[in-house]
Design a protein around this motif. Sequence first.
Motif, PDB file in Angstrom:
ATOM      1  N   PRO A  96      -5.837  -4.025  -3.199  1.00  0.00           N
ATOM      2  CA  PRO A  96      -6.464  -4.692  -4.182  1.00  0.00           C
ATOM      3  C   PRO A  96      -6.405  -4.122  -5.129  1.00  0.00           C
ATOM      4  O   PRO A  96      -6.735  -2.556  -5.299  1.00  0.00           O
ATOM      5  CB  PRO A  96      -7.841  -4.905  -3.725  1.00  0.00           C
ATOM      6  N   CYS A  97      -6.466  -3.972  -6.366  1.00  0.00           N
ATOM      7  CA  CYS A  97      -6.740  -4.009  -7.733  1.00  0.00           C
ATOM      8  C   CYS A  97      -7.517  -4.191  -8.775  1.00  0.00           C
ATOM      9  O   CYS A  97      -7.040  -5.766  -8.328  1.00  0.00           O
ATOM     10  CB  CYS A  97      -5.299  -2.888  -8.326  1.00  0.00           C
ATOM     11  N   ILE A  98      -7.693  -3.563  -9.424  1.00  0.00           N
ATOM     12  CA  ILE A  98      -8.599  -4.239 -10.747  1.00  0.00           C
ATOM     13  C   ILE A  98      -7.631  -3.739 -11.803  1.00  0.00           C
ATOM     14  O   ILE A  98      -7.030  -2.498 -12.160  1.00  0.00           O
ATOM     15  CB  ILE A  98      -9.718  -3.206 -10.773  1.00  0.00           C
ATOM     16  N   LEU A 125      -7.913   0.545  -7.980  1.00  0.00           N
ATOM     17  CA  LEU A 125      -7.283   0.328  -6.609  1.00  0.00           C
ATOM     18  C   LEU A 125      -7.459   0.716  -5.422  1.00  0.00           C
ATOM     19  O   LEU A 125      -7.979   2.068  -5.308  1.00  0.00           O
ATOM     20  CB  LEU A 125      -5.303   0.891  -7.087  1.00  0.00           C
ATOM     21  N   ILE A 126      -7.130   0.215  -4.673  1.00  0.00           N
ATOM     22  CA  ILE A 126      -7.631   0.319  -2.958  1.00  0.00           C
ATOM     23  C   ILE A 126      -5.653   0.169  -2.437  1.00  0.00           C
ATOM     24  O   ILE A 126      -5.690  -0.628  -2.166  1.00  0.00           O
ATOM     25  CB  ILE A 126      -8.811  -0.142  -1.930  1.00  0.00           C
ATOM     26  N   HIS A 127      -5.472   1.963  -1.378  1.00  0.00           N
ATOM     27  CA  HIS A 127      -4.568   1.570  -1.723  1.00  0.00           C
ATOM     28  C   HIS A 127      -4.950   1.931  -0.030  1.00  0.00           C
ATOM     29  O   HIS A 127      -5.136   3.960   0.751  1.00  0.00           O
ATOM     30  CB  HIS A 127      -3.809   3.937  -1.659  1.00  0.00           C
ATOM     31  N   ALA A 128      -4.661   1.074   0.892  1.00  0.00           N
ATOM     32  CA  ALA A 128      -5.683   1.124   2.739  1.00  0.00           C
ATOM     33  C   ALA A 128      -4.201   1.343   3.418  1.00  0.00           C
ATOM     34  O   ALA A 128      -3.248   0.605   3.314  1.00  0.00           O
ATOM     35  CB  ALA A 128      -6.065  -0.081   2.856  1.00  0.00           C
ATOM     36  N   HIS A 129      -4.189   2.275   3.940  1.00  0.00           N
ATOM     37  CA  HIS A 129      -2.908   2.602   5.223  1.00  0.00           C
ATOM     38  C   HIS A 129      -3.348   1.780   6.183  1.00  0.00           C
ATOM     39  O   HIS A 129      -4.071   2.405   7.260  1.00  0.00           O
ATOM     40  CB  HIS A 129      -3.004   3.809   5.189  1.00  0.00           C
ATOM     41  N   ILE A 130      -1.928   0.630   6.268  1.00  0.00           N
ATOM     42  CA  ILE A 130      -1.550  -0.044   7.410  1.00  0.00           C
ATOM     43  C   ILE A 130      -1.292   1.214   8.228  1.00  0.00           C
ATOM     44  O   ILE A 130      -0.105   1.325   8.256  1.00  0.00           O
ATOM     45  CB  ILE A 130      -1.588  -0.797   7.447  1.00  0.00           C
ATOM     46  N   ARG A 131      -1.601   1.795   9.472  1.00  0.00           N
ATOM     47  CA  ARG A 131      -0.644   2.527  10.047  1.00  0.00           C
ATOM     48  C   ARG A 131      -1.355   2.694  11.942  1.00  0.00           C
ATOM     49  O   ARG A 131      -2.270   2.369  12.320  1.00  0.00           O
ATOM     50  CB  ARG A 131      -0.683   3.897   9.355  1.00  0.00           C
ATOM     51  N   GLN A 132       0.019   3.224  12.643  1.00  0.00           N
ATOM     52  CA  GLN A 132      -0.245   2.814  13.906  1.00  0.00           C
ATOM     53  C   GLN A 132      -0.070   4.025  14.571  1.00  0.00           C
ATOM     54  O   GLN A 132       1.685   4.020  13.968  1.00  0.00           O
ATOM     55  CB  GLN A 132       0.409   1.489  15.073  1.00  0.00           C
TER      56      GLN A 132
END
Length: 177
Positions: free
Chosen positions: A140-142, A123-130
């Motif tokens: 997204p993951c497999i 997986l990708i643990h993509a952090h949406i931060r501001q």
Amino acid sequence: MTQQELPSELKNIVESSQKPDAIFSALLPAVSDFLQSDRCFIYLHNPQNNLGRVAFCWIRTPDVPTVYNEKWEAQPPSLIDEDPMFAAALRAEPSIFVEDVETAEPQVLNREFEQKNFGHRALIHAHIRQDSQLWGILQPCIFGHPRIWTEYERVVINNLVEKITPFAVDYVKSAFD
């Protein structure tokens, strides 16, 4: 591709001038096609009250479990201890690219927690931060096998997260207006 560019399929969606819900709905299958992932979802998070929800989820085939929350839910107090990736996201650390849940270091992820709650293998643990606050996670993951994430894919995902951050913030803020 320059540092700030995205593949045209992703760029066209992000620049489409649509509302966040339309952008996220179109973006998840496009991200999954780009990465050849089995599932892609966006968890959105309100940093003011620690409420969150998986508002958008795309699956490649019906045998892949859907992750979705109809309502905003409180973050369980134990989550930070149970899920090192979520704790890292709250600390505004860089996104995490996990190539194999089975062999990842315990300080990166809790294998039992991932298997019980998500079932993915990579997986990708993509952090949406501001402003050092967590507003969401693109994931997204497999399923079924490990996945090596290329440097190009890492750059694209990091650039994409940067581009969708304003949409995530707008979505969360509008839900609590």
